[in-house]
Design a protein around this motif. Structure first.
Motif, mmCIF file in Angstrom:
data_model
loop_
_atom_site.group_PDB
_atom_site.id
_atom_site.type_symbol
_atom_site.label_atom_id
_atom_site.label_comp_id
_atom_site.label_asym_id
_atom_site.label_seq_id
_atom_site.Cartn_x
_atom_site.Cartn_y
_atom_site.Cartn_z
ATOM 1 N N PHE A 2 34.316 32.421 40.879
ATOM 2 C CA PHE A 2 35.762 32.465 42.030
ATOM 3 C C PHE A 2 36.155 31.302 42.590
ATOM 4 C CE2 PHE A 2 36.604 33.408 46.620
ATOM 5 C CZ PHE A 2 37.986 33.833 46.581
ATOM 6 N N ASP A 3 37.515 31.027 42.402
ATOM 7 C CA ASP A 3 37.910 29.707 42.740
ATOM 8 C C ASP A 3 38.439 29.615 44.348
ATOM 9 O OD1 ASP A 3 40.407 30.827 42.978
ATOM 10 O OD2 ASP A 3 41.148 29.600 41.212
ATOM 11 N N GLY A 4 37.916 30.695 44.885
ATOM 12 C CA GLY A 4 38.489 30.558 46.313
ATOM 13 C C GLY A 4 39.982 31.082 46.787
ATOM 14 N N ASN A 5 40.549 31.376 45.684
ATOM 15 C CA ASN A 5 41.996 32.115 45.883
ATOM 16 C C ASN A 5 41.853 33.661 45.839
ATOM 17 O OD1 ASN A 5 43.297 29.658 46.456
ATOM 18 N ND2 ASN A 5 42.950 29.141 44.374
ATOM 19 N N TRP A 6 42.539 34.253 46.772
ATOM 20 C CA TRP A 6 42.917 35.614 46.638
ATOM 21 C C TRP A 6 44.231 35.983 47.145
ATOM 22 C CZ3 TRP A 6 43.712 38.486 50.985
ATOM 23 C CH2 TRP A 6 43.514 38.037 52.143
ATOM 24 N N ARG A 7 44.817 36.904 46.716
ATOM 25 C CA ARG A 7 46.192 37.456 47.507
ATOM 26 C C ARG A 7 46.157 39.033 47.441
ATOM 27 N NH1 ARG A 7 46.176 35.601 42.795
ATOM 28 N NH2 ARG A 7 46.693 33.421 43.468
ATOM 29 N N THR A 8 46.746 39.425 48.483
ATOM 30 C CA THR A 8 47.222 40.758 48.457
ATOM 31 C C THR A 8 48.471 41.234 47.622
ATOM 32 O OG1 THR A 8 46.225 40.981 50.541
ATOM 33 C CG2 THR A 8 47.946 42.759 50.017
ATOM 34 N N VAL A 9 48.268 42.269 46.760
ATOM 35 C CA VAL A 9 49.485 42.629 46.030
ATOM 36 C C VAL A 9 49.873 43.813 46.280
ATOM 37 C CG1 VAL A 9 48.595 41.003 44.192
ATOM 38 C CG2 VAL A 9 47.682 43.536 44.146
ATOM 39 N N VAL A 10 49.382 44.847 47.000
ATOM 40 C CA VAL A 10 49.757 45.956 47.581
ATOM 41 C C VAL A 10 49.121 46.189 48.847
ATOM 42 C CG1 VAL A 10 50.091 48.490 47.130
ATOM 43 C CG2 VAL A 10 50.070 47.112 45.315
ATOM 44 N N PRO A 11 49.969 45.851 50.028
ATOM 45 C CA PRO A 11 49.214 45.882 51.210
ATOM 46 C C PRO A 11 48.443 47.032 51.461
ATOM 47 C CG PRO A 11 51.676 45.205 51.518
ATOM 48 C CD PRO A 11 51.388 45.788 50.020
ATOM 49 N N ASN A 12 47.186 46.950 52.380
ATOM 50 C CA ASN A 12 46.334 47.932 52.580
ATOM 51 C C ASN A 12 45.767 48.724 51.305
ATOM 52 O OD1 ASN A 12 46.440 47.368 55.443
ATOM 53 N ND2 ASN A 12 48.465 48.628 55.307
ATOM 54 N N GLU A 13 45.849 48.144 50.301
ATOM 55 C CA GLU A 13 45.396 48.932 48.989
ATOM 56 C C GLU A 13 44.909 48.155 47.922
ATOM 57 O OE1 GLU A 13 47.978 51.910 47.127
ATOM 58 O OE2 GLU A 13 48.924 52.244 49.046
ATOM 59 N N MET A 14 45.397 46.884 47.483
ATOM 60 C CA MET A 14 44.898 46.128 46.626
ATOM 61 C C MET A 14 45.242 44.571 46.593
ATOM 62 S SD MET A 14 43.292 46.169 43.625
ATOM 63 C CE MET A 14 43.207 47.921 43.258
ATOM 64 N N SER A 15 44.320 43.875 46.344
ATOM 65 C CA SER A 15 44.211 42.465 46.442
ATOM 66 C C SER A 15 43.626 42.100 45.048
ATOM 67 C CB SER A 15 43.422 41.721 47.451
ATOM 68 O OG SER A 15 43.943 42.034 48.693
ATOM 69 N N THR A 16 43.839 40.633 44.742
ATOM 70 C CA THR A 16 43.277 40.108 43.582
ATOM 71 C C THR A 16 42.668 38.816 43.946
ATOM 72 O OG1 THR A 16 45.385 38.724 42.949
ATOM 73 C CG2 THR A 16 45.290 41.030 42.027
ATOM 74 N N VAL A 17 41.666 38.474 43.101
ATOM 75 C CA VAL A 17 40.862 37.334 43.362
ATOM 76 C C VAL A 17 41.088 36.635 42.130
ATOM 77 C CG1 VAL A 17 39.290 38.221 44.863
ATOM 78 C CG2 VAL A 17 38.706 38.227 42.446
ATOM 79 N N ASP A 18 41.156 35.152 42.076
ATOM 80 C CA ASP A 18 41.229 34.217 40.938
ATOM 81 C C ASP A 18 39.945 33.772 40.616
ATOM 82 O OD1 ASP A 18 44.176 34.534 41.317
ATOM 83 O OD2 ASP A 18 44.341 32.441 42.101
ATOM 84 N N VAL A 19 39.647 34.082 39.181
ATOM 85 C CA VAL A 19 38.450 33.917 38.469
ATOM 86 C C VAL A 19 38.572 32.913 37.551
ATOM 87 C CG1 VAL A 19 36.455 34.972 37.504
ATOM 88 C CG2 VAL A 19 37.569 36.060 39.169
ATOM 89 N N ILE A 20 37.616 31.857 37.174
ATOM 90 C CA ILE A 20 37.571 30.802 36.309
ATOM 91 C C ILE A 20 36.700 31.411 35.420
ATOM 92 C CG2 ILE A 20 37.188 28.708 35.626
ATOM 93 C CD1 ILE A 20 37.526 27.743 38.795
ATOM 94 N N LEU A 21 37.120 31.496 33.971
ATOM 95 C CA LEU A 21 36.361 32.030 32.801
ATOM 96 C C LEU A 21 36.271 30.878 31.646
ATOM 97 C CD1 LEU A 21 38.012 35.583 32.694
ATOM 98 C CD2 LEU A 21 35.976 34.781 33.668
ATOM 99 N N ASN A 22 35.470 30.833 30.932
ATOM 100 C CA ASN A 22 35.158 30.040 29.840
ATOM 101 C C ASN A 22 35.814 30.838 28.680
ATOM 102 O OD1 ASN A 22 33.722 27.851 30.808
ATOM 103 N ND2 ASN A 22 31.859 29.297 30.669
ATOM 104 N N SER A 23 36.606 29.748 27.776
ATOM 105 C CA SER A 23 37.375 30.482 26.701
ATOM 106 C C SER A 23 36.440 31.291 25.692
ATOM 107 C CB SER A 23 38.172 29.541 25.984
ATOM 108 O OG SER A 23 37.593 28.578 25.666
ATOM 109 N N GLU A 24 35.214 30.599 25.565
ATOM 110 C CA GLU A 24 34.155 31.171 24.709
ATOM 111 C C GLU A 24 33.025 31.336 25.415
ATOM 112 O OE1 GLU A 24 32.760 32.430 21.410
ATOM 113 O OE2 GLU A 24 34.762 31.803 21.312
ATOM 114 N N PRO A 25 32.772 32.595 25.769
ATOM 115 C CA PRO A 25 31.400 32.969 26.474
ATOM 116 C C PRO A 25 30.355 32.470 25.549
ATOM 117 C CG PRO A 25 32.908 34.772 26.210
ATOM 118 C CD PRO A 25 33.742 33.724 25.329
#
Length: 114
Positions: free
Chosen positions: A34-57
């Motif tokens: 988790f990079d610490g950032n999140w945002r509401t995309v549909v009020p009272n229903e859905m938010s997203t969180v920003d996740v850092i991933l590796n290009s090759e697991p």
């Protein structure tokens, strides 16, 4: 190894404290950080969180899981769809697939390293 950030649905997040609690949970489920950032995309229903991933697991542990893929009609169709579907979850297709609801939904076997 390259890294990139994606926004992942997390259900409703009510405030920053809630985001700081839910963000690491979502990130861990996707083998990321988790990079610490999140945002509401549909009020009272859905938010997203920003996740850092590796290009090759990478990692010494592996786990295989079937993931939803929409309808797959035959082996040739699976060979086109499953590598993309597994990559979208951060895994690799293991060659397996099956239909779970005829004409509506199939799953692809994806292997994850962590």
């Amino acid at each position: 190894m390259g890294k990139f950030t994606v926004s992942i649905p997390a259900g409703p997040i009510w405030n920053d404290e809630d985001g700081k609690e839910k963000g690491p949970i979502v990130a861990a489920a996707h083998l990321g950080e988790f990079d610490g950032n999140w945002r509401t995309v549909v009020p009272n229903e859905m938010s997203t969180v920003d996740v850092i991933l590796n290009s090759e697991p990478t990692g010494s542990s592996e786990y295989t899981l079937d993931v939803l893929a929409g309808p797959i009609w035959n082996q040739e169709d699976a060979e086109k769809k499953c590598p993309v579907v597994c990559a979208s979850y951060g895994g690799k297709w293991n060659g397996q697939w099956k239909t779970v609801v005829s004409g509506k939904m199939s799953v692809c076997g994806c292997t994850f390293k962590f």
